[in-house]
Enzyme design. Structure first.
Site, PDB file in Angstrom:
ATOM      1  N   LYS A 169       9.731   0.417 -29.697  1.00 46.12           N
ATOM      2  CA  LYS A 169       9.757  -0.954 -29.198  1.00 46.12           C
ATOM      3  C   LYS A 169       8.512  -1.220 -28.363  1.00 46.12           C
ATOM      4  O   LYS A 169       8.038  -0.337 -27.631  1.00 46.12           O
ATOM      5  CB  LYS A 169      11.010  -1.167 -28.343  1.00 46.12           C
ATOM      6  CG  LYS A 169      12.296  -1.026 -29.127  1.00 46.12           C
ATOM      7  CD  LYS A 169      12.454  -2.159 -30.131  1.00 46.12           C
ATOM      8  CE  LYS A 169      13.681  -1.981 -30.994  1.00 46.12           C
ATOM      9  NZ  LYS A 169      13.804  -3.062 -32.013  1.00 46.12           N
ATOM     10  N   ASP A 198       7.743  -2.393 -32.994  1.00 47.94           N
ATOM     11  CA  ASP A 198       8.626  -3.549 -33.161  1.00 47.94           C
ATOM     12  C   ASP A 198       8.627  -4.352 -31.866  1.00 47.94           C
ATOM     13  O   ASP A 198       9.047  -3.846 -30.821  1.00 47.94           O
ATOM     14  CB  ASP A 198      10.043  -3.042 -33.479  1.00 47.94           C
ATOM     15  CG  ASP A 198      11.007  -4.166 -33.799  1.00 47.94           C
ATOM     16  OD1 ASP A 198      10.605  -5.354 -33.721  1.00 47.94           O
ATOM     17  OD2 ASP A 198      12.174  -3.861 -34.126  1.00 47.94           O
ATOM     18  N   GLU A 224       6.097  -4.974 -36.439  1.00 52.15           N
ATOM     19  CA  GLU A 224       7.331  -5.691 -36.796  1.00 52.15           C
ATOM     20  C   GLU A 224       7.610  -6.829 -35.823  1.00 52.15           C
ATOM     21  O   GLU A 224       7.509  -6.657 -34.608  1.00 52.15           O
ATOM     22  CB  GLU A 224       8.493  -4.684 -36.798  1.00 52.15           C
ATOM     23  CG  GLU A 224       9.829  -5.267 -37.187  1.00 52.15           C
ATOM     24  CD  GLU A 224      10.862  -4.162 -37.461  1.00 52.15           C
ATOM     25  OE1 GLU A 224      10.476  -3.117 -38.035  1.00 52.15           O
ATOM     26  OE2 GLU A 224      12.033  -4.349 -37.095  1.00 52.15           O
ATOM     27  N   GLU A 250      14.460  -9.618 -40.421  1.00 53.91           N
ATOM     28  CA  GLU A 250      15.806  -9.087 -40.200  1.00 53.91           C
ATOM     29  C   GLU A 250      16.771 -10.178 -39.769  1.00 53.91           C
ATOM     30  O   GLU A 250      17.978  -9.994 -39.859  1.00 53.91           O
ATOM     31  CB  GLU A 250      15.779  -7.956 -39.151  1.00 53.91           C
ATOM     32  CG  GLU A 250      15.429  -8.431 -37.762  1.00 53.91           C
ATOM     33  CD  GLU A 250      15.343  -7.277 -36.755  1.00 53.91           C
ATOM     34  OE1 GLU A 250      14.400  -6.487 -36.866  1.00 53.91           O
ATOM     35  OE2 GLU A 250      16.203  -7.189 -35.882  1.00 53.91           O
ATOM     36  N   ASP A 273      18.610  -7.366 -44.098  1.00 53.52           N
ATOM     37  CA  ASP A 273      19.657  -6.408 -43.715  1.00 53.52           C
ATOM     38  C   ASP A 273      20.831  -6.629 -44.665  1.00 53.52           C
ATOM     39  O   ASP A 273      21.331  -7.756 -44.765  1.00 53.52           O
ATOM     40  CB  ASP A 273      20.055  -6.662 -42.253  1.00 53.52           C
ATOM     41  CG  ASP A 273      20.996  -5.592 -41.714  1.00 53.52           C
ATOM     42  OD1 ASP A 273      21.976  -5.254 -42.406  1.00 53.52           O
ATOM     43  OD2 ASP A 273      20.751  -5.106 -40.593  1.00 53.52           O
ATOM     44  N   HIS A 300      16.113  -3.701 -43.222  1.00 52.24           N
ATOM     45  CA  HIS A 300      16.503  -3.450 -41.839  1.00 52.24           C
ATOM     46  C   HIS A 300      17.899  -2.838 -41.848  1.00 52.24           C
ATOM     47  O   HIS A 300      18.707  -3.140 -42.730  1.00 52.24           O
ATOM     48  CB  HIS A 300      16.532  -4.796 -41.098  1.00 52.24           C
ATOM     49  CG  HIS A 300      17.098  -4.767 -39.717  1.00 52.24           C
ATOM     50  ND1 HIS A 300      18.418  -5.080 -39.435  1.00 52.24           N
ATOM     51  CD2 HIS A 300      16.525  -4.471 -38.529  1.00 52.24           C
ATOM     52  CE1 HIS A 300      18.613  -4.984 -38.124  1.00 52.24           C
ATOM     53  NE2 HIS A 300      17.487  -4.615 -37.546  1.00 52.24           N
ATOM     54  N   GLU A 333      15.566   2.772 -42.399  1.00 54.98           N
ATOM     55  CA  GLU A 333      15.617   2.625 -40.943  1.00 54.98           C
ATOM     56  C   GLU A 333      16.838   3.388 -40.450  1.00 54.98           C
ATOM     57  O   GLU A 333      17.979   3.021 -40.742  1.00 54.98           O
ATOM     58  CB  GLU A 333      15.712   1.147 -40.531  1.00 54.98           C
ATOM     59  CG  GLU A 333      15.916   1.017 -39.026  1.00 54.98           C
ATOM     60  CD  GLU A 333      15.547  -0.340 -38.460  1.00 54.98           C
ATOM     61  OE1 GLU A 333      15.653  -1.345 -39.182  1.00 54.98           O
ATOM     62  OE2 GLU A 333      15.154  -0.386 -37.267  1.00 54.98           O
TER      63      GLU A 333
HETATM   64 CA    CA Z   1      13.594  -4.850 -35.662  1.00 51.50          CA
END
Ligand code: CA
Length: 380
Positions: A169, A198, A224, A250, A273, A300, A333
């Site tokens: 992140k 991300d 991302e 996502e 997703d 995702h 993922e």
């Molecule tokens: Ca994400």
């Protein structure tokens, strides 16, 4: 033909020990899900999962969808999908309405597979691969006083466990701090490991472009959700400006939601997703749409073992993008934060070895759900 006899929603929630956050700012103190169970008249049970607020998914299913599918043939999975979608779209054919629909769709594919004695990927056209490289999603923000140290320790842990790819992140309110943290992680895991970042859409277009240029220097594989998902023009700008791949999607739903993103090549990688964007039925259409436009599709995933298994079958059935002598296949993922529904809900958990996860081969989704785990964490 055996018909659908019963639809149940299991809303579950489990407390976690070390709450974490991302650039979104909300603190995850629990993990939960809406698990969908569909039973046929001859006793076959299919499992599905809905991404997002579980009680909302349950409300859509119990009040809108379930009454329409009782008594129907589970093999009519796409007929049912169109019927439910057209029932709900006047009130918004996106968001939680589609997450709820996704859980039903996945459960129906599980039933079809179990009825035929075939794993779901066979029903989707077969497996392009029997195993997939997994990347560890983690490196959230936990201890605000040790942001760099904790990221380094966690990333090293994943590499020691065998992972060859890690996603971290970013979005700490200071691009300099973000870069220092990414740099520290890169140094810790070495140049051999794949690294993605991300931002959970926390940047403006100019900040994303400036930061992206620095991430390129650190060998980051994709950036991302640099900016807000509503700003498609902004995505086009960021994607064109950077050499690094830009990923997102996502929080997009259905083929219609993805249409403009891929037609305009607003991002290099779309990430539907399967538990949110419309289930396996819809995600294979989204993938076809993306590949047709030269946009990569890498799903995702962020949920229980049910969503994870569905994602693995979807990944198995995705062609290489593009096919070649030594293709770079889409990755799984594999989120690593504390989550009993990922680790305990099936009799045999899905695990990685040397960073690789096997695609389930048993009938349906290929997992067996432990009901006692649902009972333990059930929300009234
Ligand atoms: Ca994400």
């Amino acid at each position: 033909m055996s018909t659908i006899r019963k639809i149940s929603c299991h809303v579950v929630s489990a407390p976690i020990e070390r709450p974490f956050t991302s650039s979104r700012g909300w603190l995850y103190k629990t993990r939960g899900s809406c698990i969908v169970e569909i039973e046929t008249a001859d006793g076959i049970v299919g499992w599905g999962e809905c991404y997002g607020p579980a009680q909302v998914a349950r409300a859509y299913i119990e009040s809108q969808y379930a009454p329409r599918i009782l008594g129907r043939d589970p093999f009519d999975v796409e007929v049912i999908w169109e019927d439910l979608y057209n029932r709900i779209k006047d009130y918004g054919g996106s968001g939680m309405a589609i997450s709820a629909l996704s859980g039903i769709d996945i459960a129906l594919w599980d039933i079809i597979g179990k009825t035929c004695g075939k794993p779901v990927h066979k029903l989707l056209g077969g497996a392009h691969r029997t195993e997939v490289t997994a990347y560890a999603t983690g490196l959230y923000f936990i201890d605000m006083d040790r942001l760099i140290e904790e990221a380094v320790e966690e990333a090293q842990g994943y590499v020691e466990e065998g992972f060859t790819a890690v996603k971290m992140k970013i979005g700490l309110g200071s691009p300099r701090l973000d870069i220092a943290r990414v740099e520290a992680v890169r140094k810790a895991i070495g140049d051999g490991a794949r690294l993605m970042v991300d931002a959970n859409h926390c940047f403006s277009v100019p900040t994303a472009i400036r930061l992206g240029r620095e991430l390129e220097q650190l060998g980051v594989e994709w950036f991302e959700e640099p900016i807000s998902p509503e700003d498609v023009d902004g995505y086009v700008e960021v994607t064109r400006a950077l050499d690094i791949a830009v990923a997102g999607g996502e929080n997009e739903f259905t083929r219609w939601g993805f249409r403009d993103l891929v037609a305009r090549k607003a991002m290099d990688i779309v990430q539907p997703d399967v538990c949110a964007a419309g289930g396996l039925s819809e995600c294979r259409k989204i993938a076809a749409l993306a590949i047709t436009h030269g946009v990569e599709c890498v799903p995702h995933a962020w949920g229980s073992v049910i969503g994870l298994a569905a994602t693995l079958h979807f990944l198995a059935a995705l062609p290489d993008q593009p096919p070649s002598l030594r293709p770079i296949p889409p990755m799984l993922e594999f989120e690593q934060c504390e989550n009993p529904f990922r680790d305990e809900l099936s009799t045999e958990p899905i695990v990685q070895r040397q960073g690789v996860v096997q695609v389930p081969t048993a009938a349906g989704l290929g997992i067996e759900v432990r009901r006692e785990v649902l009972d333990r964490y059930r929300v009234a």
